[in-house]
Design a protein around this motif. Sequence first.
Motif, PDB file in Angstrom:
ATOM      1  N   ALA A 187      18.332  10.516   3.102  1.00  0.00           N
ATOM      2  CA  ALA A 187      19.107  10.224   1.886  1.00  0.00           C
ATOM      3  C   ALA A 187      18.255  10.377   0.630  1.00  0.00           C
ATOM      4  O   ALA A 187      18.758  10.774  -0.415  1.00  0.00           O
ATOM      5  N   LEU A 188      16.964  10.079   0.735  1.00  0.00           N
ATOM      6  CA  LEU A 188      16.085  10.198  -0.438  1.00  0.00           C
ATOM      7  C   LEU A 188      15.569  11.631  -0.620  1.00  0.00           C
ATOM      8  O   LEU A 188      14.820  11.919  -1.547  1.00  0.00           O
ATOM      9  N   ASN A 189      15.933  12.472   0.351  1.00  0.00           N
ATOM     10  CA  ASN A 189      15.495  13.864   0.323  1.00  0.00           C
ATOM     11  C   ASN A 189      13.972  14.020   0.414  1.00  0.00           C
ATOM     12  O   ASN A 189      13.370  14.825  -0.284  1.00  0.00           O
ATOM     13  N   VAL A 190      13.359  13.178   1.250  1.00  0.00           N
ATOM     14  CA  VAL A 190      11.925  13.355   1.536  1.00  0.00           C
ATOM     15  C   VAL A 190      11.782  13.595   3.040  1.00  0.00           C
ATOM     16  O   VAL A 190      12.632  13.163   3.826  1.00  0.00           O
ATOM     17  N   ASN A 191      10.715  14.285   3.424  1.00  0.00           N
ATOM     18  CA  ASN A 191      10.494  14.549   4.850  1.00  0.00           C
ATOM     19  C   ASN A 191       9.867  13.307   5.497  1.00  0.00           C
ATOM     20  O   ASN A 191       8.721  12.977   5.215  1.00  0.00           O
ATOM     21  N   PRO A 192      10.609  12.596   6.360  1.00  0.00           N
ATOM     22  CA  PRO A 192      10.058  11.350   6.908  1.00  0.00           C
ATOM     23  C   PRO A 192       8.973  11.568   7.974  1.00  0.00           C
ATOM     24  O   PRO A 192       8.395  10.610   8.475  1.00  0.00           O
ATOM     25  N   PHE A 193       8.690  12.838   8.300  1.00  0.00           N
ATOM     26  CA  PHE A 193       7.757  13.090   9.405  1.00  0.00           C
ATOM     27  C   PHE A 193       6.377  13.582   8.976  1.00  0.00           C
ATOM     28  O   PHE A 193       5.523  13.811   9.818  1.00  0.00           O
ATOM     29  N   ASP A 194       6.159  13.799   7.672  1.00  0.00           N
ATOM     30  CA  ASP A 194       4.807  14.245   7.291  1.00  0.00           C
ATOM     31  C   ASP A 194       4.090  13.173   6.454  1.00  0.00           C
ATOM     32  O   ASP A 194       4.679  12.142   6.103  1.00  0.00           O
ATOM     33  N   GLN A 195       2.816  13.388   6.192  1.00  0.00           N
ATOM     34  CA  GLN A 195       2.030  12.459   5.363  1.00  0.00           C
ATOM     35  C   GLN A 195       0.927  13.269   4.675  1.00  0.00           C
ATOM     36  O   GLN A 195      -0.254  13.078   4.934  1.00  0.00           O
ATOM     37  N   PRO A 196       1.343  14.236   3.817  1.00  0.00           N
ATOM     38  CA  PRO A 196       0.379  15.218   3.298  1.00  0.00           C
ATOM     39  C   PRO A 196      -0.801  14.605   2.560  1.00  0.00           C
ATOM     40  O   PRO A 196      -1.923  15.096   2.688  1.00  0.00           O
ATOM     41  N   SER A 197      -0.580  13.524   1.825  1.00  0.00           N
ATOM     42  CA  SER A 197      -1.655  13.061   0.939  1.00  0.00           C
ATOM     43  C   SER A 197      -2.763  12.289   1.638  1.00  0.00           C
ATOM     44  O   SER A 197      -3.867  12.181   1.100  1.00  0.00           O
ATOM     45  N   VAL A 198      -2.505  11.750   2.835  1.00  0.00           N
ATOM     46  CA  VAL A 198      -3.585  10.986   3.485  1.00  0.00           C
ATOM     47  C   VAL A 198      -4.774  11.900   3.818  1.00  0.00           C
ATOM     48  O   VAL A 198      -5.904  11.435   3.947  1.00  0.00           O
ATOM     49  N   GLU A 199      -4.480  13.202   3.918  1.00  0.00           N
ATOM     50  CA  GLU A 199      -5.571  14.165   4.188  1.00  0.00           C
ATOM     51  C   GLU A 199      -6.624  14.141   3.084  1.00  0.00           C
ATOM     52  O   GLU A 199      -7.805  14.381   3.322  1.00  0.00           O
ATOM     53  N   LEU A 200      -6.175  13.862   1.834  1.00  0.00           N
ATOM     54  CA  LEU A 200      -7.095  13.909   0.685  1.00  0.00           C
ATOM     55  C   LEU A 200      -8.285  12.978   0.900  1.00  0.00           C
ATOM     56  O   LEU A 200      -9.430  13.320   0.587  1.00  0.00           O
TER      57      LEU A 200
END
Length: 380
Positions: free
Chosen positions: A357-370
């Motif tokens: 509903a929020l239009n975000v991908n609930p399966f990724d976590q791109p920023s923790v890689e930083l």
Amino acid sequence: MIFKNFLNIKKSKTVKKDFLRLLKDQPILFETLKPTYKYSYSKKIIKKYKKFSNLRIIGMGGSVLGSEAIYNFLKPKIKKKITFVSNLNSNADYFDNKNINLNLIISKSGNTLETIANANTLIDKKEKNIIVTDAKNSYLTNLASKLKAEIFEHKNYVGGRYSVLSEVGMLPAELMNLNERKFKQFNNLIKNKNFINNLVNNVSTTLSLIKSGKQTSIILNYDEQSENLFKWYQQLIAESLGKKSLGLLPVVSSMPKDNHSLMQLYLDGPNKYFYTFFNVLENRNIKIKNDGVLNTHKFLKNLSIEKIKQSQMIATEKVFISKKIPFRSFRILKRNEQSLGELFCFFILETILLGRALNVNPFDQPSVELIKIETKKILI
Ligand SMILES: O=P(O)(O)OC[C@H]1O[C@](O)(CO)[C@@H](O)[C@@H]1O
């Protein structure tokens, strides 16, 4: 489980449609929620490990939060001692525990820095080892061959925070001698109209609360043995939804302890939060010692600790109603695998529906890689 939804429910046809679409077009990870799921080990292989009584589980985030939640929630049933190593802490007592006989090291990537550091600090030659990891070449697959450890596949289509009902949570549950099958409630729940209505209305109402600026979700947890369940929930909600400047901040409050610390703020502070009351009703029956009770407090006679705590929860709900503070409530009737399986399922479905509903991908976590990249730069 008794679930009382928010008082001012917002019904959304879109969320209902999303839910039906999700059931029709199920992500492959939903296989782990079902009793038919094929584990990467056989019951026969793991039987020999069930005799070990002193276990150490090493992992980070989704690789360990689920099994820690299971262990603490069901502790009265579990006869084994399990040490969880899920942080970096040089002062932890576990460095002095020399009685471990089996290590379970869990990491999907096989390359998580904290897990590698803990494994290489703690594992002793005399101990047996099981490693659960993705099949590809990684630090942990190499360590497994060096240690001659048993290695079980972490299916690559199951993300860490959604993995509690896969090998990641169910192998530890088996080693705790719990009934893995009883955790698998998905098939029953999606046939239950009450469950579906509650889930859909809960998601719709949460969305409207988020839209009205309430982006902090406070869990008023009256069951200390569920603290780890809500640590698991925190990762699920935060990593799944916290992107594109959206998301929810899940805060866990220990109740009734926080009546004497945070409650004033909850009642009269910023009108920016919504709440989840949570309690488990199956506990030991510890009663007040009648002969010690002073006359001024005769009403305490025959009362149990649980009765006092539950009365505080009901009283707090009443005050929240009078102050028009939005909340929902969970009352868990039985402390068993089935209740916990239902909760895992409810929260996983809730998170995925909110993500859609929020239009975000609930399966990724791109920023923790930083953080991982910057840390490596410092260490190399
Ligand atoms: O299972 P792994 O690869 O060790 O990762 C552990 C955790 O680290 C994260 O990637 C976050 O850094 C989580 O999503 C995951 O559950």
